[in-house]
Design an enzyme around this catalytic site. Sequence first.
Site, short mmCIF file in Angstrom:
data_model
loop_
_atom_site.label_atom_id
_atom_site.label_comp_id
_atom_site.label_asym_id
_atom_site.label_seq_id
_atom_site.Cartn_x
_atom_site.Cartn_y
_atom_site.Cartn_z
N LYS A 4 0.78 -1.23 0.00
CA LYS A 4 0.00 0.00 0.00
C LYS A 4 0.82 1.29 0.00
CE LYS A 4 -4.45 -1.29 0.28
NZ LYS A 4 -5.57 -0.74 -0.50
N ASP A 37 -8.13 -0.51 6.90
CA ASP A 37 -8.09 -1.69 7.76
C ASP A 37 -6.69 -1.88 8.32
OD1 ASP A 37 -6.43 -3.75 6.05
OD2 ASP A 37 -7.81 -2.76 4.68
#
Length: 407
Positions: free
Chosen positions: A79, A126
Amino acid sequence: MNESMKLVHFSDKDRNTNEKTSGVSFGVKEAKQAIRYHEAFPGYSQTPLADLSTLAKEVGVDGIYVKDESYRFGLNAFKGLGGSYCIGRYIANQLGIDISELSYEKITSEESKKKIGELTFVTATDGNHGRGIAWTAHILGQKAVVFMPKGSAQERLQNIRALGADASITELNYDQTVAYAAECEKKYGWVLVQDTAWDGYETIPGWIMQGYTTMAYEAVRQLGEVKPTHIFLQAGVGAMSGALTGFFADYYGKEDMPVITIVEPTKADCIYRTAEANDGTLHIVEGNMNTIMAGLACGVPCTIGWDVLSRYASNFAAIPDCIAAEGMRILGNPLGTDTRVISGESGASTFGFAMEVLRNPSYEDFKKQLKIDSNSRLLFFSTEGDTNRENYRNIVWDGKYPSHTER
């Protein structure tokens, strides 16, 4: 097995032929621009591509390749690619220059900091995306505020806080947490850097998605003359899978396009439902979406991602948690001289799906639908390592399934 896997096929007649698109491109040109930007960042190195030749022979295919993103920027997940690139694009805009002119040295220079001031980037996550945003803000001398959905793991929260971000776990599900982060942007004048898009919010998500194409460009360079016949991509909102699908469509072209299959949890299968209905409407999953695949526990499809997937993806699958766990165990226990890959619940989801199809005779019809045979070469992206180490040990060592409160 309490739940079965699901699979729906998209033929050419099912494809999105609407001429109106998001206007965001994820082709080779954009990927080269993204990788040039990332190569200038501290700690950049090309993540490894594992060649699981012994396993390929065992399951009857020509090749199996796994891109291991647990090595990315020391963040144990991919990410950081999207987070760093979108913040870079935002800062370039603030400075009035093109991203191609923006180096790490220029971003962190006193001159640039004086011009743009102190920025606060806010996001919902998350864990992995928020960690990437926190890391980028930290090394660029900016601020990050990160909100996490109910049930997020304490380890992931602490990893984000360790990078200097103001991070907290809410009492909301993922999509509600995204909405809350968007409200905070308006209330406090922060910059929302969310890795999903909706009508009216597509520029920054598009930049994030373009950042993801770095790992796809690395993969084709590492494969060299080897062309994958099948590519498996996991989806939460469909941002990463949409970006990489767009890249591969441009790189290989229509004639050599690999068969692309998108995989989600059965508890959060918004992309699968949208594909199955194929009625021009995005289909939403509501509720807590209790799955061990925390990074994929998203109920609202990304508009940009679905636009690309509906044009180029061939298959859409949904899997129960036990299949992701199977993928984690196989990757963590390699055959022969194959490389061990430590892959988390979301990272191993696609691999678990493919292994179940290849090893379980009950899914022979899936194998035929996917057009997998002895000449097939399969490419996977393990998008995270053991970002929740306790869960990883519970699953891989002890064969346990964590409760949803410890996703």
